[in-house]
Write an enzyme that holds these catalytic residues in place. Structure first.
Site, PDB file in Angstrom:
ATOM      1  N   HIS A  97       0.803  -1.230  -0.024  1.00 43.03           N
ATOM      2  CA  HIS A  97      -0.091   0.179  -0.089  1.00 43.03           C
ATOM      3  C   HIS A  97       0.856   1.358  -0.117  1.00 43.03           C
ATOM      4  CE1 HIS A  97      -4.239   1.162   1.353  1.00 43.03           C
ATOM      5  NE2 HIS A  97      -3.965   1.759   0.018  1.00 43.03           N
ATOM      6  N   ASP A 124      -9.532  -0.259   4.296  1.00 47.98           N
ATOM      7  CA  ASP A 124      -8.636  -0.749   4.951  1.00 47.98           C
ATOM      8  C   ASP A 124      -8.727  -1.450   6.251  1.00 47.98           C
ATOM      9  OD1 ASP A 124      -5.594  -0.825   5.793  1.00 47.98           O
ATOM     10  OD2 ASP A 124      -5.331   0.659   4.198  1.00 47.98           O
ATOM     11  N   HIS A 126      -6.543  -1.066   8.451  1.00 44.30           N
ATOM     12  CA  HIS A 126      -5.592  -0.314   9.468  1.00 44.30           C
ATOM     13  C   HIS A 126      -5.915   0.925   9.018  1.00 44.30           C
ATOM     14  CE1 HIS A 126      -3.815  -4.279   8.174  1.00 44.30           C
ATOM     15  NE2 HIS A 126      -3.745  -4.251   9.662  1.00 44.30           N
ATOM     16  N   ASP A 128      -3.412   3.476   8.386  1.00 46.41           N
ATOM     17  CA  ASP A 128      -2.246   3.685   7.586  1.00 46.41           C
ATOM     18  C   ASP A 128      -1.945   5.216   7.680  1.00 46.41           C
ATOM     19  OD1 ASP A 128      -2.327   1.405   6.517  1.00 46.41           O
ATOM     20  OD2 ASP A 128      -2.814   1.538   4.346  1.00 46.41           O
ATOM     21  N   GLU A 273      -1.898  -4.465  -1.677  1.00 48.04           N
ATOM     22  CA  GLU A 273      -1.331  -5.336  -0.951  1.00 48.04           C
ATOM     23  C   GLU A 273      -1.840  -6.900  -1.317  1.00 48.04           C
ATOM     24  OE1 GLU A 273       0.039  -5.212   2.290  1.00 48.04           O
ATOM     25  OE2 GLU A 273       0.405  -2.942   2.094  1.00 48.04           O
TER      26      GLU A 273
HETATM   27 MN   LIG Z   1      -3.258  -0.244   3.912  1.00 44.14          MN
END
Ligand SMILES: [Mn+2]
Length: 302
Positions: A97, A124, A126, A128, A273
């Site tokens: 990513h 996502d 997460h 990020d 990813e």
């Molecule tokens: Mn990500």
């Protein structure tokens, strides 16, 4: 519509190797043919050059391989900008990513030139939104959202053009369920719109994505989708380096794509990813291709 596929065989943003094989696996899942089925003219530009990990040194442990990631994302920024300049829709396939730093820099540069604003749908597990100072791992794939908002490593923030690539209020971050301590502070401080899996459980994805789409329709000129496959549930997307249980299910993910497609403002998309080493019979790549189809106009009944 003209579509350009740009492969980014990058895995330097993560400690886990194998995302560099993602573009090949997504091609095997038929990305070009599946987009062509929808009536678009598709050109596959192949992969950007990325040097092998073993030929490089990690460098700064708080932002590993940042000099190579800077080169790759700068190159990607130019490719995305050029695609948009010839009225093509870029579909960027990764790759970890960290590549979003380059994709979004290119999208931003193009629309700024036309004095237009961009919005972002970021899917996502997460947030990020780490910086080298807050990141527990020093892995740049955990930093791209912060970077495009103008925070973090200056060498990466300035790609394409100096500073932030868009406003935090024009970002909608969907599906998060694993957020680092520093990121929690950052999310609130920056003013990004975010929807945790708890929010999605309570309100339903239909309400969340309809409101996000309506907001972007009235406040920006173009929308980019940054789809981290780990935002999906590991049952439908097992081939990712950092899976987290309890993600978006198959239909929830499609509804996000379909709703954004219906705005008529989707200008570009990236899928990040995918790690074929960890996948089960290319299931994740197939899911990714099907989601790209929905974003590019596929409907159950036309
Ligand atoms: Mn990500």
């Amino acid at each position: 519509m003209k579509v350009r596929i740009i492969g980014v065989p990058l895995d330097l943003g993560s400690d886990y190797q194998g995302a560099n094989l993602g573009p090949a696996a997504i091609r095997i899942a038929g990305i070009q043919e599946k987009i062509e089925e929808l009536g678009h003219d598709v050109y596959d530009d192949g992969d950007l050059p990325v040097p092998p990990r073993k030929s490089l040194s990690i460098g700064d442990v708080h932002a590993k391989f940042f000099d190579t990631i800077e080169k790759v994302t700068t190159d990607l920024c130019t490719r995305v900008f050029n695609a948009l300049s010839e009225h093509a829709f870029p579909v960027v396939i990764g790759g970890d990513h960290a590549m979003a730093i380059g994709t979004i820099a290119g999208v931003s540069k193009f629309f700024k030139q036309h004095r237009q604003k961009i919005g972002l749908i970021w899917i996502d597990a997460h947030a990020d939104i780490n910086t080298p100072e807050t990141s527990p791992s020093g892995n740049i794939h955990g930093m791209p959202l912060a970077t495009v908002l103008g925070m973090g490593l200056p060498e990466l923030v300035r790609i394409g053009e100096p500073g932030a690539k868009l406003l935090p209020e024009h970002v909608h971050l969907i599906g998060i369920r694993s957020v680092d301590k520093g990121e929690k502070t950052m999310l609130k401080k920056m003013g990004v719109n975010f929807y945790t899996m708890t929010d999605i459980d309570k309100r339903g994805i239909q309400e969340i994505i309809s409101k996000a789409a309506a907001h972007l329709v009235k406040s920006v000129d173009a929308i980019h989708i940054s789809l981290d496959l780990d935002g999906l549930d590991p049952d439908i997307a097992p081939g990712v380096a950092t899976p987290v249980k309890g993600g978006l299910d198959y239909r929830e993910a499609h509804l996000i794509m379909e709703t954004i497609a219906e705005t008529g403002k989707l200008a570009s998309m990236e899928v990040a990813e995918h790690n074929p080493i960890l996948d089960i019979r290319n299931r994740t790549a197939e899911t990714a291709v099907e989601l790209v189809q929905s974003a590019l106009g596929k409907r159950i009944v036309d």
